[in-house]
Design an enzyme around this catalytic site. Structure first.
Site: not given
Length: 481
Positions: A182, A305, A400
């Protein structure tokens, strides 16, 4: 177990397999006289410093537990420029090194999160170093009289510490791989293009990251001016020194609002600043120009995600609203045609993930395929958790962060069961973690590099396999306008 660092002796803990040294300072606390300044070496200490407890994470805003992350609260504090070292043997020599930069939209997080603790890398012969760094306004607000990109300077200081100190922990300072997920992945993409980072690492891993997270100095200073006016001060270091750290953190937006975060949505420029010197250009532009092309790269994202987050916020929307959201993201009308089976809320969820993460991954892969001399190994994590989302919007799926405990082989970590279920596939963790270990060791994760002839991508799933151009439909839909 005692090791000598550049600033003094530290005592760690050995569990019979791995030696861990926690909260080791790589720079002085960035507050007091050092607040809003470049990192400076930590003061030396006498005797032996205990390194048995996690160090403080950077000051940050508390966030609600949304049920998709490890259930922990980061203890933050001013002595936050510290790192953890996990090593199989401090008395060894020449072990590969992996340096981890945590995610959190450059606004939250810490190196001690259970889903990315490095002890299993050490078990498998890799010295794992996980660094904290300044977040939010402390790390990235553009103030007169203060260096820009203080968070970036912290990344460099951590890597410089590794170069000077990791041999004492058994590591090879000439065989360093940087990795992050990320915002941490964006940090690694940025470091690939920074001249000052040359020679500090040999390889890079970008997980669910971006090479576009950088703002102009003009925009960054403009925002600082707006914030200063709201606070009744000048946008200058000397004025902001009068604002307590906690009060400044309180001015930041919730980092998980608006999808991924205020930062990633562009609302607040908490990210690197293109200053023409330390960060010469937007990293993606530099990658397209061939910068960093000599460094092997492992890059990828998850299959969906942002869907689980955005579906929960988009419940009940209609087709017209979904179309407007897609247009705002810059996605073509054909995007809807390519996903005929999705409801409007599912469509927006998939689009958000593609917009924030998958297209960024594709852009990096394509830039490197056109210019890099070193291989780019591409992957996508597609295993879908069957667990119902605790925030609504269907199942967790390939969301995610779900890939983190697999890459670190920590399926037994707190919070994994409630997010990945009672029986997440151990073989998948072994495959993914093994690939990361091999890449850190010698640069070959076990599948061919991505090129424009075949565009090979490793698909991590219950049955993992390499596929030729599996993202072809998305690649055409997610091109830059």
């Amino acid at each position: 177990m005692i090791v000598r660092t550049p600033s003094g002796l530290v005592r760690g803990r050995f569990d019979g397999t791995v030696a861990s040294f926690l909260g080791v300072p790589y720079a002085a606390p960035p507050f007091g006289e050092h607040r809003f300044g470049a990192p400076v070496p930590p003061p030396a200490w006498d005797g032996v410093r205990p390194a048995l407890l996690p160090g403080a994470a950077a000051p940050q805003r508390a966030t609600d537990d949304i049920g998709l992350y490890a259930p922990e609260v980061f203890a933050s504090g001013e002595d936050c420029l510290n790192l953890d070292v996990h090593t199989p043997d401090p008395g060894a020599a020449g072990l590969p090194v992996l340096v981890w930069f945590h995610g959190g939209a450059f606004a939250i997080g810490g190196n001690g999160a259970a889903w990315h603790r490095g002890h299993r890398f050490a078990r498998d012969g890799v010295v794992c170093v996980s660094a904290n760094y300044r977040l939010g306004f402390e790390g990235f607000l553009a103030l007169d009289g203060a260096p820009l990109n203080r968070g970036v300077l912290d990344w460099l200081a951590a890597l410089e510490w590794v170069r000077s100190a990791v041999a004492a922990f058994g590591g090879d300072p000439g065989n360093v791989t940087i990795a992050g997920q990320s915002a941490g992945g964006a940090a690694c993409a940025t470091l690939l293009t920074i001249p000052r980072a040359a020679g500090l690492f040999r390889r890079a891993i970008v997980m669910s990251g971006s090479a576009s997270l950088a703002v102009s100095a003009q925009r960054a200073r403009g925002y600082a001016g707006e914030l200063a006016a709201r606070l009744g001060v000048r946008p200058a270091r000397e004025d902001f020194l009068t604002i307590p750290p906690a009060a400044l953190v309180a001015e930041q937006p919730p980092p998980l609002s608006g999808g991924e975060s205020g930062a990633l949505s562009g609302a607040v420029p908490i990210q690197p600043v293109v200053d023409g010197e330390l960060v010469p250009s937007v990293p993606l532009d530099a990658l397209r120009a061939g910068v960093g092309g000599h460094i092997p790269l492992l890059v990828g994202c998850t299959g969906d995600e942002a869907g689980v987050f955005v579906r929960a916020m988009a419940r009940g929307i209609d087709e017209a609203t979904a179309a407007a959201v897609l247009a705002q993201m810059g996605l073509p009308p054909g995007y809807r045609d390519a996903h005929p089976g999705l409801s409007p809320e599912e469509l927006v969820g998939r689009a958000a993930g593609d917009h924030l993460f998958r297209r960024e991954t594709i852009w990096i892969e394509e830039a490197r395929a056109a210019t890099a001399s070193a291989p780019t190994h591409a992957y996508e994590f597609r295993w879908e958790s069957p667990v119902p989302s605790p925030i609504g919007g269907g199942k967790v799926g390939a969301a995610h962060n779900i890939d983190l405990p697999f890459a670190f082989d920590v399926l037994d970590a707190p919070g994994v069961e409630r997010t990945a279920g009672q029986r997440p596939p151990k073989a998948l963790a072994e495959a993914m973690h093994g690939a990361w270990v091999r890449f850190a060791r010698d640069g070959d994760p076990g599948w061919p590099g991505y090129d424009r002839a075949r565009r090979q991508v490793m698909i991590f799933d219950t049955e993992s396999e390499v596929a030729d151009d599996p993202l072809r439909p998305q690649r055409h839909l997610l091109r830059e306008p």
